[in-house]
Design a protein around this motif. Structure first.
Motif, short mmCIF file in Angstrom:
data_model
loop_
_atom_site.label_atom_id
_atom_site.label_comp_id
_atom_site.label_asym_id
_atom_site.label_seq_id
_atom_site.Cartn_x
_atom_site.Cartn_y
_atom_site.Cartn_z
N ILE A 204 0.81 -1.26 0.01
CA ILE A 204 -0.04 -0.02 -0.06
C ILE A 204 0.94 1.26 0.11
O ILE A 204 2.02 1.62 1.01
N ILE A 205 0.58 2.21 -0.89
CA ILE A 205 1.37 3.29 -0.96
C ILE A 205 0.57 4.63 -0.37
O ILE A 205 -0.70 4.88 -1.09
N ASN A 206 1.10 5.26 0.31
CA ASN A 206 0.31 6.58 0.74
C ASN A 206 1.45 7.64 0.87
O ASN A 206 2.40 7.60 1.32
N SER A 207 0.75 8.82 0.44
CA SER A 207 1.61 10.16 0.48
C SER A 207 0.75 11.14 1.56
O SER A 207 -0.48 11.28 1.27
N GLN A 208 1.41 11.66 2.30
CA GLN A 208 0.75 12.80 3.24
C GLN A 208 0.75 13.99 2.25
O GLN A 208 0.00 15.04 2.61
N SER A 209 1.29 14.29 1.20
CA SER A 209 1.57 15.30 0.35
C SER A 209 0.39 15.11 -0.66
O SER A 209 -0.04 15.89 -1.68
N ALA A 210 -0.25 13.95 -0.47
CA ALA A 210 -1.71 13.95 -1.40
C ALA A 210 -2.85 13.68 -0.76
O ALA A 210 -2.80 13.53 0.53
N PRO A 211 -4.07 13.97 -1.04
CA PRO A 211 -5.12 13.82 -0.23
C PRO A 211 -5.30 12.53 0.46
O PRO A 211 -5.28 11.35 -0.53
N ALA A 212 -5.91 12.28 1.57
CA ALA A 212 -6.13 11.26 2.22
C ALA A 212 -7.39 10.80 1.47
O ALA A 212 -8.29 11.44 1.02
N PRO A 213 -7.54 9.27 1.30
CA PRO A 213 -8.85 8.69 0.85
C PRO A 213 -10.08 9.26 1.35
O PRO A 213 -10.17 9.37 2.51
N ILE A 214 -11.12 9.23 0.87
CA ILE A 214 -12.58 9.65 1.32
C ILE A 214 -13.54 8.43 1.21
O ILE A 214 -14.60 8.61 1.36
N GLY A 215 -12.87 7.20 1.15
CA GLY A 215 -13.69 6.13 1.14
C GLY A 215 -12.57 4.91 1.74
O GLY A 215 -11.62 5.21 1.71
N PRO A 216 -13.04 3.78 1.65
CA PRO A 216 -12.33 2.58 1.93
C PRO A 216 -11.49 2.08 0.72
O PRO A 216 -11.61 1.12 0.22
N TYR A 217 -10.59 3.00 0.44
CA TYR A 217 -9.46 2.78 -0.64
C TYR A 217 -8.22 3.01 -0.34
O TYR A 217 -8.09 4.08 0.50
N SER A 218 -7.10 2.64 -0.89
CA SER A 218 -5.89 3.15 -0.70
C SER A 218 -5.38 3.95 -1.78
O SER A 218 -5.82 3.95 -2.82
N GLN A 219 -4.58 4.98 -1.62
CA GLN A 219 -4.14 6.11 -2.71
C GLN A 219 -3.49 5.42 -3.98
O GLN A 219 -3.78 5.58 -5.10
N ALA A 220 -2.80 3.94 -3.69
CA ALA A 220 -2.28 3.45 -4.56
C ALA A 220 -1.96 2.02 -4.01
O ALA A 220 -1.70 1.69 -2.78
N VAL A 221 -1.68 1.21 -4.75
CA VAL A 221 -1.39 -0.26 -4.36
C VAL A 221 -0.21 -0.81 -5.41
O VAL A 221 -0.30 -0.64 -6.78
N LYS A 222 0.91 -0.99 -5.01
CA LYS A 222 1.83 -1.74 -5.75
C LYS A 222 1.71 -3.18 -5.73
O LYS A 222 1.86 -3.91 -4.68
N ALA A 223 1.79 -3.82 -7.03
CA ALA A 223 1.80 -5.34 -6.95
C ALA A 223 2.96 -5.48 -7.97
O ALA A 223 3.02 -5.23 -9.32
N GLY A 224 4.10 -6.37 -7.79
CA GLY A 224 5.27 -6.41 -8.57
C GLY A 224 5.78 -5.30 -8.55
O GLY A 224 6.06 -4.38 -7.72
N ASN A 225 5.96 -5.03 -10.04
CA ASN A 225 6.52 -3.63 -10.44
C ASN A 225 5.47 -2.74 -10.88
O ASN A 225 5.50 -1.64 -11.79
N THR A 226 4.29 -2.87 -10.85
CA THR A 226 3.28 -2.12 -11.37
C THR A 226 2.48 -1.69 -10.12
O THR A 226 2.39 -1.86 -9.12
N LEU A 227 2.14 -0.01 -10.22
CA LEU A 227 1.45 0.79 -9.49
C LEU A 227 0.19 1.16 -9.84
O LEU A 227 0.29 1.69 -11.25
N TYR A 228 -0.76 0.88 -9.20
CA TYR A 228 -2.34 1.33 -9.56
C TYR A 228 -2.54 2.37 -8.51
O TYR A 228 -2.79 2.09 -7.20
#
Length: 127
Positions: free
Chosen positions: A5-29
């Motif tokens: 799970i990738i989170n940045s304090q410099s980006a808005p916090a999620p407004i629901g039950p999701y992550s800012q981004a998820v890294k799986a292998g070498n791919t970032l969603y």
């Protein structure tokens, strides 16, 4: 394969039950970002151009938290509330992808969270 799970304090916090981004292998969603100002939680939407810049900055902060940048983006999806704003959104978007832009689609939707006019998600790959 583990997911990170990738989170940045410099980006808005999620407004629901999701992550800012998820890294799986070498791919970032990266989840769809709207023009929320991270420090205040208010919308940066005085114009469609300003709103799009804020969305792109939020995406950039999440990319940075994952050790990536815009050149790593391979796919993006743009959701707009009014396709008449396509030219303005496209012009701002293009400022962030000056060479070898990612694949993408742009779709008009009836409504976005927080009544945003534009939302963008993307997929990036680490080299």
């Amino acid at each position: 394969m583990a997911k990170i799970i990738i989170n940045s304090q410099s980006a808005p916090a999620p407004i629901g039950p999701y992550s800012q981004a998820v890294k799986a292998g070498n791919t970032l969603y990266i989840s769809g970002q709207i023009a929320l100002i991270p420090e205040t939680g208010s919308m940066d939407n005085k114009s469609i151009q300003e709103e799009t810049h804020r969305v792109m900055k939020n995406l950039g902060e999440i990319l940075k938290a994952a050790g990536l940048n815009y050149s790593n983006v391979v796919k993006s999806t743009i959701f707009v509330k009014d396709l008449n704003n396509f030219v303005a959104v496209n012009q701002v978007y293009g400022e962030y992808f000056t060479s070898e832009p990612p694949a993408r689609e742009t779709v008009e939707v009836s409504r976005l969270p927080k009544d945003a006019n534009v939302e963008i998600s993307c997929i990036a790959v680490a080299e």
